[in-house]
Motif scaffolding. Sequence first.
Motif, PDB file in Angstrom:
ATOM      1  N   LEU A   4       0.821  -1.199   0.000  1.00  0.00           N
ATOM      2  CA  LEU A   4       0.000   0.000   0.000  1.00  0.00           C
ATOM      3  C   LEU A   4       0.857   1.253   0.000  1.00  0.00           C
ATOM      4  O   LEU A   4       0.543   2.233  -0.687  1.00  0.00           O
ATOM      5  N   SER A   5       1.961   1.233   0.750  1.00  0.00           N
ATOM      6  CA  SER A   5       2.832   2.411   0.790  1.00  0.00           C
ATOM      7  C   SER A   5       3.434   2.696  -0.589  1.00  0.00           C
ATOM      8  O   SER A   5       3.589   3.856  -0.984  1.00  0.00           O
ATOM      9  N   LYS A   6       3.764   1.624  -1.331  1.00  0.00           N
ATOM     10  CA  LYS A   6       4.281   1.823  -2.691  1.00  0.00           C
ATOM     11  C   LYS A   6       3.221   2.454  -3.581  1.00  0.00           C
ATOM     12  O   LYS A   6       3.513   3.345  -4.381  1.00  0.00           O
ATOM     13  N   THR A   7       1.988   1.990  -3.439  1.00  0.00           N
ATOM     14  CA  THR A   7       0.896   2.559  -4.232  1.00  0.00           C
ATOM     15  C   THR A   7       0.698   4.029  -3.898  1.00  0.00           C
ATOM     16  O   THR A   7       0.523   4.863  -4.795  1.00  0.00           O
ATOM     17  N   VAL A   8       0.739   4.349  -2.617  1.00  0.00           N
ATOM     18  CA  VAL A   8       0.541   5.740  -2.192  1.00  0.00           C
ATOM     19  C   VAL A   8       1.634   6.633  -2.758  1.00  0.00           C
ATOM     20  O   VAL A   8       1.363   7.722  -3.290  1.00  0.00           O
ATOM     21  N   ARG A   9       2.893   6.182  -2.675  1.00  0.00           N
ATOM     22  CA  ARG A   9       3.998   7.006  -3.184  1.00  0.00           C
ATOM     23  C   ARG A   9       3.899   7.182  -4.695  1.00  0.00           C
ATOM     24  O   ARG A   9       4.167   8.270  -5.226  1.00  0.00           O
ATOM     25  N   THR A  10       3.532   6.120  -5.402  1.00  0.00           N
ATOM     26  CA  THR A  10       3.381   6.222  -6.854  1.00  0.00           C
ATOM     27  C   THR A  10       2.294   7.227  -7.223  1.00  0.00           C
ATOM     28  O   THR A  10       2.483   8.076  -8.103  1.00  0.00           O
ATOM     29  N   CYS A  11       1.161   7.150  -6.546  1.00  0.00           N
ATOM     30  CA  CYS A  11       0.055   8.063  -6.854  1.00  0.00           C
ATOM     31  C   CYS A  11       0.398   9.500  -6.495  1.00  0.00           C
ATOM     32  O   CYS A  11      -0.013  10.442  -7.195  1.00  0.00           O
ATOM     33  N   ARG A  12       1.146   9.688  -5.427  1.00  0.00           N
ATOM     34  CA  ARG A  12       1.573  11.050  -5.082  1.00  0.00           C
ATOM     35  C   ARG A  12       2.504  11.616  -6.145  1.00  0.00           C
ATOM     36  O   ARG A  12       2.431  12.811  -6.480  1.00  0.00           O
ATOM     37  N   GLN A  13       3.374  10.769  -6.675  1.00  0.00           N
ATOM     38  CA  GLN A  13       4.255  11.216  -7.747  1.00  0.00           C
ATOM     39  C   GLN A  13       3.459  11.543  -9.012  1.00  0.00           C
ATOM     40  O   GLN A  13       3.723  12.537  -9.693  1.00  0.00           O
TER      41      GLN A  13
END
Length: 512
Positions: A400-409
């Motif tokens: 989930l943290s990877k998904t969050v960082r990707t979407c923020r980028q």
Amino acid sequence: MQENDPSYLEEVPPKDWERTPISVKKLVEKMGQRIEILEKQQAELLLVQQQLLEKINSTSKNSSSPPSSDPPGLEKKSEKQKSSKKRGGQPGHKGHSRDLYPIEECSEIIDHHPEECANCGANLNGSDTNPYRHQIVEIPPLIPIVIEHRLHQLTCTVCNAKTRAILPLEVNPSGYGVRVVALVALLSGVYRNSQRMVQSAMQEVFGIAISLGTVNKLRFEASDAVTTCVDEAKQYIHCSKVVGADETSFNQANLDGCNPQQRKAWLWVAVTPLVTFFEIALTRCTQAAQNLLGENFGGILNSDRHGAYNWVELERRQLCWAHLRREFIKISERKGVSAGLGIALIKQQEKLFELWHRVRDGTLARYEFIELVKDIKEQILILLQQAADYEIGYREKTPLSKTVRTCRQLLKFESAMWLFVTVEGVEPTNNAAERAIRPAVIWRRTSFGSQTEAGSNFVARMLTVVTTLKCQNRNVLEFMTQAIVAARSAKTAPSLLPQVVSDDDCDFLNAA
């Protein structure tokens, strides 16, 4: 854990716990601590397992890995019902036959007349004004043209000094003509043969014996011959309105001392509809991207999210939707909340491209496309913002943290996703640059890169020449021959720029 606080053993009554011996309490306490440690280790192992599974399941569909790295059997063939029709052309299908050469190009014409009637055997006379034509194409024996220059030495009758004649200026001292040099460059640069294979082909096909060292010298002569026209192509890129850019790793050794730190080289490509430029640099940073596109680049850039392109304003950038789709697929393959977000993003992307294909086919007007995209754009923005709002730790590495960082980028570059919607001539993907760089990847794999900086220059220049000429349907061997003739006679090299002047070409010529 306190001795008189058995909260982790809810099933044990407090009175019984108070009567429990101290030694048993200590044992239970150690067991509780051990359980906590094991649970923590289990969570860490599960996280590592998820990361490894994501890495193992990485394919060209959900990452930037090339299709050649995909495992066999990845693409499942769709099960189609077997047709009852026979193989081959169907009734009513227009057949295709071999194109005949013009009569003027025929070396010999042989007429065949029937002598007697196939039905009754009577003698036949006359001629057919429209005979059936059957051509045999053959390659003549390839015999090299060898011109010998004899330099005589004469003795002076006055002083007895000996003087030998010198070669005329128009005779190249290398001992090989311009077509030989152009052919060596063609075999190396177009067909990506090794130097030893070039040597073998020249001997077996053309009967020309040539050493490996000479093959390398002729390659560098061809490289130098196209330097000015390749530089002209680079300037054309700098002045273009829309450019696609990409990069891939390349190996450059330190045989000539130009790479003492053994740094990884990178092959950069800039693509326009009619001109493509390649360059090899020992860096993947912003400086290399600015050198590729020009520090004063004012056009529209189509690329991925590599940080080296961030100096170009978002208003003049179009992110590649093929890369975005891979990110969405990667998110959808994770568990939990990520899967739902990824699937929803993929659905919106598919809707977008259904509309885009209609625009490209001419069945949907641009203004209608712009209106229909508004809802898709809003939905994608909501999904990205929904993922970005999740609270995660600074160093958290969960799926989930990877998904969050990707979407923020992606939210930072969200405005660069939609330029193709309103600006004609801008594609939603960077596939043109990726297709252009694919032959370079194959070359790298078969040759393991280059040994010197001059070798890297030869690769970049030949890729520029070959890719550009193919886009313009021009003959590579003929161009290389003209370029080498011009270089040997100190004349202007032929141009790689389009022979038919377009609006972009006019802008370039005015800027030049």
